[in-house]
Every structure is written in C-alpha cells, then in structure tokens.
Design a protein around this motif. Structure first.
Motif, short mmCIF file in Angstrom:
data_model
loop_
_atom_site.label_atom_id
_atom_site.label_comp_id
_atom_site.label_asym_id
_atom_site.label_seq_id
_atom_site.Cartn_x
_atom_site.Cartn_y
_atom_site.Cartn_z
N UNK A 239 0.72 -1.10 0.00
CA UNK A 239 -0.04 -0.03 0.07
C UNK A 239 0.82 1.26 0.10
N UNK A 240 2.11 1.04 0.30
CA UNK A 240 3.06 2.22 0.42
C UNK A 240 3.02 2.67 1.65
N UNK A 241 2.23 2.25 2.55
CA UNK A 241 2.29 2.98 3.90
C UNK A 241 3.08 1.90 4.97
N UNK A 242 3.78 2.59 5.79
CA UNK A 242 4.58 1.55 6.75
C UNK A 242 4.49 2.17 8.13
N UNK A 243 4.45 1.33 9.09
CA UNK A 243 4.11 1.68 10.54
C UNK A 243 5.53 2.39 11.18
N UNK A 244 5.16 3.25 11.99
CA UNK A 244 6.62 3.74 12.76
C UNK A 244 7.32 2.97 13.49
N UNK A 245 6.66 2.01 14.07
CA UNK A 245 7.15 0.77 14.83
C UNK A 245 8.14 -0.04 13.97
N UNK A 246 7.63 -0.31 12.70
CA UNK A 246 8.26 -1.19 11.67
C UNK A 246 9.59 -0.50 11.30
N UNK A 247 9.50 0.65 11.00
CA UNK A 247 10.68 1.67 10.58
C UNK A 247 11.77 1.51 11.80
N UNK A 248 11.39 1.74 13.06
CA UNK A 248 12.08 1.76 14.09
C UNK A 248 12.90 0.39 14.31
N UNK A 249 12.19 -0.64 14.04
CA UNK A 249 12.68 -1.96 14.24
C UNK A 249 13.62 -2.21 13.12
N UNK A 250 13.53 -1.80 11.98
CA UNK A 250 14.43 -2.10 11.13
C UNK A 250 15.78 -1.21 11.25
N UNK A 251 15.70 -0.03 11.56
CA UNK A 251 16.69 0.73 12.00
C UNK A 251 17.74 0.11 13.32
N UNK A 252 16.97 -0.30 14.22
CA UNK A 252 17.41 -0.74 15.30
C UNK A 252 18.42 -2.28 15.21
N UNK A 253 17.40 -3.17 14.29
CA UNK A 253 18.02 -4.18 13.78
C UNK A 253 19.44 -3.91 12.95
N UNK A 254 19.82 -2.95 12.53
CA UNK A 254 20.85 -2.71 11.72
C UNK A 254 22.10 -2.02 12.62
N UNK A 255 21.46 -1.62 14.02
CA UNK A 255 22.53 -1.02 14.87
C UNK A 255 22.25 0.14 15.30
N UNK A 256 21.29 1.05 14.55
CA UNK A 256 21.15 2.40 15.02
C UNK A 256 20.27 2.52 16.25
N UNK A 257 20.42 3.93 16.96
CA UNK A 257 19.42 4.01 18.09
C UNK A 257 18.56 5.15 17.76
N UNK A 258 17.38 5.00 18.10
CA UNK A 258 16.40 6.21 17.93
C UNK A 258 16.77 7.55 18.58
N UNK A 259 16.57 8.33 17.79
CA UNK A 259 16.80 9.69 18.41
C UNK A 259 15.68 10.71 18.70
N UNK A 260 14.84 10.88 17.65
CA UNK A 260 13.67 11.81 17.70
C UNK A 260 12.79 11.63 16.51
N UNK A 261 11.56 12.00 16.60
CA UNK A 261 10.62 11.98 15.49
C UNK A 261 9.81 13.38 15.55
N UNK A 262 9.30 13.70 14.55
CA UNK A 262 8.79 14.97 14.29
C UNK A 262 7.36 14.76 13.62
N UNK A 263 6.61 15.91 13.81
CA UNK A 263 5.10 15.77 12.84
C UNK A 263 4.99 17.11 12.03
N UNK A 264 6.27 17.31 11.49
CA UNK A 264 6.23 18.42 10.59
C UNK A 264 5.61 18.09 9.17
N UNK A 265 5.61 16.70 8.92
CA UNK A 265 4.98 16.37 7.67
C UNK A 265 3.76 15.53 7.94
N UNK A 266 2.94 15.79 9.05
CA UNK A 266 1.84 14.91 9.30
C UNK A 266 0.79 15.43 8.48
N UNK A 267 -0.36 14.59 8.23
CA UNK A 267 -1.63 15.11 7.60
C UNK A 267 -2.56 14.40 8.19
N UNK A 268 -3.31 14.81 8.96
CA UNK A 268 -4.30 14.22 9.71
C UNK A 268 -5.83 13.87 8.84
#
Length: 280
Positions: free
Chosen positions: A195-224
């Motif tokens: 569908x082109x849509x991805x959950x935030x949790x899944x993106x965070x899991x992909x990054x952490x599995x590669x060795x990254x640490x979460x820093x922050x997120x922003x709602x600048x590009x949110x669209x309710x």
C-alpha cells in the motif's frame, strides 16, 4: 579531549562553516530560481527547510541521498552543500533489470549534466540490492537521508540489507533521517509494503536491527486528513492520483500523505571500537 570529541560526535559533527555575513543559506536555495514551479508547489506538503533542519543538515557535511528519483531534494541539497560539503546520490544501477529503474537513472543523470554549476560536484553511487550496496565509503557520511523509500525496499524484500548499508556508510555519531508514508498503528503491518504505508514501529525496528539508536521524531510532515485506506494505496493521493478523474477533488483536498519523520544515530560506541578505545 576525549569528552570534547564525544560531544561533537553526538551532535553529528563539527560546527558548520558559513561565509561571513551569510544568513539562512538553506532558505535561499529553497527559494532559488533553479527549482521548477511544480516542485516548489510541493513544499507545502514536504516542508524541505524544516525537514532538513530537523535532520540537522549543515552545509559543510557529507550527505548521502538515497534513491533521489527525479532530484526533487537534490535541487536543494546539491547547491546547499556545493561549496563546503559533499553530496553522494545513491541512485539505481545502470544494469538494473527493470526499465523503470534505467529510465529514472538516465533522467537524473541528464538533469545533473544540464546544470553543472549546480550539480557538477554530486557523486553518483549505486544502490541496487542485493548486489550494489556501496552507497558511500565506510564511516564517511555525516547524514544519510531517505525520502519515501522504505516501502519500496520492503516490496523487494531488501529493507534489512539497505538499512545495514546505510549504517555502514555513516560515521559514528552520524544521523540517518527517514521520511516515509505513515501507516496506521492500529493495523498489522503488511511486510510487502504493497500500500506504500509503513508503521513507525516497523521502521524503528528495521533501524535498530541494523545497529541504529532512535533519536527523535517530528510531526512536521503529518497530515491528519489522510485516512490511509484507498483503492490504490498511497498512490491514490497526489501527486500520483492513480484514479485520475475519479474523486479527484476529494483526493486533492486531502493532499499528500501523512508522513513520519524519524532520525536515528549510529552509536558513538562504534567510534571507540574502530579506534580501539574504551567508551568514556
């Protein structure tokens, strides 16, 4: 000295270099006449200035733009980094099997060649998993940026490989910035990204599995207004409008997709391991 170095790495590098008297060079680039009118029209959804500020991109940094497409962000990053920084554009491989990939790369190269004063210092690299994953020299990038690409890697079953490649190219203390169409947290993730849509949790899991640490997120590009339940997935919305005239005004009113914006850091411990030192 070690504590000073640690502090500098944690914020992503050394202070930016700016010409005396120069103010807000990023805004000047975004307003530049070199950007097509149709690209500037999308600023209301993509907020390029605020987005790059959130990812703390400075004009003296080495930046990797992942799968830059037709160069929407390259038009901003290349002139911004031209004097003091470096831009790697990790595009498709010239040997890609799909004609779409070949055409996209050809159009991008043509775009760069037409304005060498703006784009002459951009260095093209390849990202075509699983074969081509060398997006930049190891531990060389201050920032790696990817805009609405994670679902594509999921469709190809290569998301983990790409996140590993980005981790390898970043400096310890460097930042990975991810913008992606945000899926509903109330629905199970479709791991094919159809569908082109991805959950935030899944993106965070992909990054952490590669060795990254979460820093922050922003709602600048949110669209309710984005309900994320369309016949043609995210491509139902502008700019794709795959249903063409069917409910066109409705989808134009919604606008472009609701987007997550997350930044991750390559942990500072990686620097100490590479240098044979013990963390402070």
């Amino acid at each position: 000295m070690k504590k000073i170095l640690l502090a500098l790495l944690l914020v992503g590098g050394f202070p930016s270099v700016q010409a005396t008297g120069e103010t807000d060079p990023l805004s000047k680039v975004i307003a530049g006449a070199h950007r097509p009118t149709e690209h500037k029209a999308r600023d209301q959804y993509r907020h390029p200035g605020q987005t790059l500020e959130f990812f703390d991109v400075k004009e003296d940094m080495t930046v990797v733009e992942i799968w830059p497409g037709d160069g929407w962000y390259t038009e901003i990053l290349a002139p911004y980094l031209k004097v003091h920084g470096k831009l790697y554009a990790a595009h498709f491989s010239a040997d890609a099997e799909l004609p779409y990939y070949q055409k996209s790369l050809k159009n991008y190269v043509t775009k760069l060649s037409k304005q060498p004063d703006l784009y002459g210092k951009v260095e093209l690299t390849e990202l075509q998993p699983p074969e081509a994953l060398k997006i930049a020299p190891d531990d060389s990038a201050d920032r790696i940026l990817t805009f609405r690409n994670v679902h594509n890697w999921m469709q190809n079953g290569q998301a983990a490989a790409v996140f590993n490649a980005m981790y390898k190219a970043l400096k310890p203390g460097g930042i990975l910035g991810v913008v992606e169409h945000r899926g509903s947290s109330k629905k199970p993730q479709d791991f094919t990204g159809a569908s082109g849509y991805v959950s935030e949790d899944y993106v965070i899991a992909l990054a952490r599995n590669a060795g990254f640490e979460f820093l922050a997120k922003s709602e600048i590009n949110a669209n309710s207004k984005d309900t994320k339940d369309y016949p043609e997935g995210v491509w139902t919305l502008p700019p794709s409008l795959r249903l063409k005239d069917q409910d066109r005004e409705k989808y134009l009113e919604i606008g472009e997709s609701d987007r997550m914006m997350i930044k991750f850091i390559k942990p500072i411990q990686a620097f100490y391991r590479a240098a044979g030192l013990s963390p402070v």
